[in-house]
Design a protein around this motif. Structure first.
Motif, mmCIF file in Angstrom:
data_model
loop_
_atom_site.group_PDB
_atom_site.id
_atom_site.type_symbol
_atom_site.label_atom_id
_atom_site.label_comp_id
_atom_site.label_asym_id
_atom_site.label_seq_id
_atom_site.Cartn_x
_atom_site.Cartn_y
_atom_site.Cartn_z
ATOM 1 N N ASP A 29 65.651 -34.333 52.797
ATOM 2 C CA ASP A 29 66.713 -33.777 53.638
ATOM 3 C C ASP A 29 67.573 -32.744 52.919
ATOM 4 O O ASP A 29 68.614 -32.363 53.442
ATOM 5 C CB ASP A 29 67.589 -34.907 54.192
ATOM 6 N N TRP A 30 67.167 -32.298 51.742
ATOM 7 C CA TRP A 30 67.968 -31.282 51.050
ATOM 8 C C TRP A 30 67.179 -30.010 50.762
ATOM 9 O O TRP A 30 67.690 -29.103 50.120
ATOM 10 C CB TRP A 30 68.546 -31.854 49.759
ATOM 11 N N TRP A 68 63.661 -32.596 63.399
ATOM 12 C CA TRP A 68 63.641 -32.494 61.939
ATOM 13 C C TRP A 68 63.523 -33.896 61.351
ATOM 14 O O TRP A 68 64.466 -34.668 61.365
ATOM 15 C CB TRP A 68 64.926 -31.814 61.460
ATOM 16 N N ALA A 88 70.700 -28.084 54.358
ATOM 17 C CA ALA A 88 70.517 -29.176 55.306
ATOM 18 C C ALA A 88 71.572 -29.225 56.394
ATOM 19 O O ALA A 88 71.255 -29.527 57.545
ATOM 20 C CB ALA A 88 70.469 -30.505 54.562
ATOM 21 N N ASP A 89 72.818 -28.962 56.071
ATOM 22 C CA ASP A 89 73.847 -29.017 57.105
ATOM 23 C C ASP A 89 73.553 -27.996 58.207
ATOM 24 O O ASP A 89 73.737 -28.285 59.394
ATOM 25 C CB ASP A 89 75.224 -28.773 56.497
ATOM 26 N N CYS A 107 63.772 -25.779 55.777
ATOM 27 C CA CYS A 107 62.811 -26.015 56.860
ATOM 28 C C CYS A 107 62.510 -24.674 57.524
ATOM 29 O O CYS A 107 63.378 -24.082 58.164
ATOM 30 C CB CYS A 107 63.389 -27.000 57.862
ATOM 31 N N ALA A 135 70.599 -29.370 60.224
ATOM 32 C CA ALA A 135 70.986 -30.467 61.110
ATOM 33 C C ALA A 135 71.682 -29.942 62.356
ATOM 34 O O ALA A 135 71.495 -30.476 63.457
ATOM 35 C CB ALA A 135 71.893 -31.443 60.367
ATOM 36 N N ARG A 151 71.979 -29.631 49.825
ATOM 37 C CA ARG A 151 72.159 -30.184 51.168
ATOM 38 C C ARG A 151 73.222 -29.391 51.923
ATOM 39 O O ARG A 151 73.083 -29.136 53.121
ATOM 40 C CB ARG A 151 72.536 -31.665 51.051
#
Length: 438
Positions: free
Chosen positions: A133-134, A150, A190-191, A137, A194, A186
């Motif tokens: 998750d870091w 995701w 990642a943020d 993508c 998300a 992240r």
């Protein structure tokens, strides 16, 4: 928009069938861990959708053989092989090289995804592996109108500061460095992902908490253990001396030192512990066991062939696995499939397996002072209980229904990105999505 019936890009699209673009850095039929998860999710999605899966060419032989053996699957699952230039591949020599190669590969995935979308016009995109998750993508390059799932992803699990002493000095420094690096990335990658994703699938509750502001979140480990894959017939009668097994890399953050300490407590006096795996902590385990007078009850069997590991799970009386930040360890799912009670601490991924599988013979030990003594007490209590029935909860048969629910949920997230997430509840853990009010 181009009609799906007119698409001749790959296979024979079926009118009305959902079109899915999947990114799976690792995707290998008949393989375990990340490659096995990538293939299991791609194959499951193809049960009810037409799937294009972007993966690496190293998996082409296995995928080609699997599709040749199943023409129906081959008509719905279309692999797209993608690698960086050969000079990059030649530089990728060690395991740690994945940390520069993977982001570059994901950038290439973004370019390929746009190219494929112009041809196919996908209904949903799904990032499957890496389950990290870091890391970036590439599917975020697609238009925001394409629903993005995701995960499952993990990594947002850390060893609590008050437990760092169980890692030793070197292990504690590595863990603090890992926390600093991954949290930085992240925040960078990642943020944003998300917020872009219509649905985040977390490997455990730590991921749900970390991305609580995402439009929607579910929790589901990516482990795939087929029913009957783990033998459950003991090779001999139970002994008065009980056997616990630890399966995994012998590194301190997996709780190796906690496990040895637990064996030294009187409550675990009639238990022996077998470590299966290799790693830098083996020398410490053997030396500490000798120092504590446990050399005859604590042993390291080293790295074993998979069939021997499964036999050890069948023969054991419990799995002692007090890992401190494993996101979703497959070994725990394999233990559940073998009907083997699991003793873990209430951190990261193992509790998810235990809570969704256990009939009460497994134990989740609270985090805090006295953990080794409580692990020993859990061994004592487990030894007095009958072995539970094998579980099929983590077989691949669950995944098609999960994906159908996830893809449907992703398509329903409104444009204004509602703040309330969604998590799986105990009562509706497979397809039920309930408001996240915690």
């Amino acid at each position: 928009m181009q009609s799906y019936d007119q698409v001749n890009f790959a296979g024979r699209p079926v009118p009305g069938r959902r079109r899915v673009l999947m990114s799976a850095y690792a995707c290998g039929p008949g393989m375990g861990s990340e490659p096995g998860a990538g293939w299991a999710f791609a194959e499951a999605a193809a049960r009810h959708s037409d799937v294009w899966v972007i993966t690496r060419r190293r998996f082409e032989p296995q995928i080609r053989a699997a599709l040749a053996a199943d023409p129906a699957l081959a008509s719905r699952l279309h692999p797209v092989y993608l690698d960086l230039p050969n000079w990059c591949l030649r530089l990728k020599k060690q395991h740690r090289d994945v940390y520069w190669y993977y982001p570059l590969w994901q950038r290439l995935v973004g370019q390929k995804a746009l190219e494929l979308h112009r041809e196919v016009q996908f209904d949903v995109a799904h990032h499957v592996t890496f389950a990290s998750d870091w890391m970036p993508c590439g599917l975020t390059a697609l238009p925001a109108a394409v629903p993005l799932v995701w995960g499952p992803v993990g990594g947002a699990s850390y060893v609590p500061v008050r437990l760092l002493h169980w890692l030793g000095l070197r292990g504690a420094l590595i863990e603090l460095g890992r926390r600093a690096v991954t949290e930085t990335f992240r925040r960078i990658f990642a943020d944003r992902m998300a917020r872009r994703a219509h649905l985040v699938v977390g490997l455990n509750e730590d991921v749900r908490r970390r991305f609580a502001d995402a439009p929607a979140v579910v929790v589901e480990p990516n482990a795939v253990v087929e029913a009957g894959q783990v033998a459950v017939v003991r090779s001999g009668p139970p002994s008065r001396v009980r056997t616990a097994v630890f399966v995994g890399r012998l590194v301190s953050w997996k709780g190796t030192r906690l496990a040895v300490d637990a064996l030294s407590h009187p409550a675990a006096g009639n238990w022996r512990l077998e470590f299966i795996g290799s790693g830098p902590d083996r020398r410490w385990i053997e030396a500490e066991a000798a120092r504590r007078g446990l050399a005859d009850r604590v042993s390291c069997r080293g790295q074993l062939p998979r069939e021997d590991v499964l036999k050890a799970l069948a023969d054991a009386d419990a799995m002692l696995f007090p890992t401190l930040h494993d996101s979703a360890p497959w070994a725990v799912a394999e233990a559940c499939a073998a009907g083997l009670p699991v003793i873990c601490v209430d951190l990261a991924g193992p509790p998810v397996f235990v809570r969704r599988t256990s009939d009460g013979s497994s134990h989740i030990v609270d985090v805090g002072p006295g953990m080794p003594a409580r692990l020993a007490a859990a061994l004592r209590d487990t030894g007095a209980s009958p072995r539970p029935a094998p579980s099929s909860r983590w077989s691949s048969s669950r995944i098609p229904m999960l994906l159908d629910a996830w893809y449907g949920q992703a398509g329903q997230v409104p444009a204004n990105r509602i703040a309330a997430g969604y998590v799986t509840s105990d009562a509706a853990e497979v397809t039920g999505l309930v408001p996240n009010v915690s």
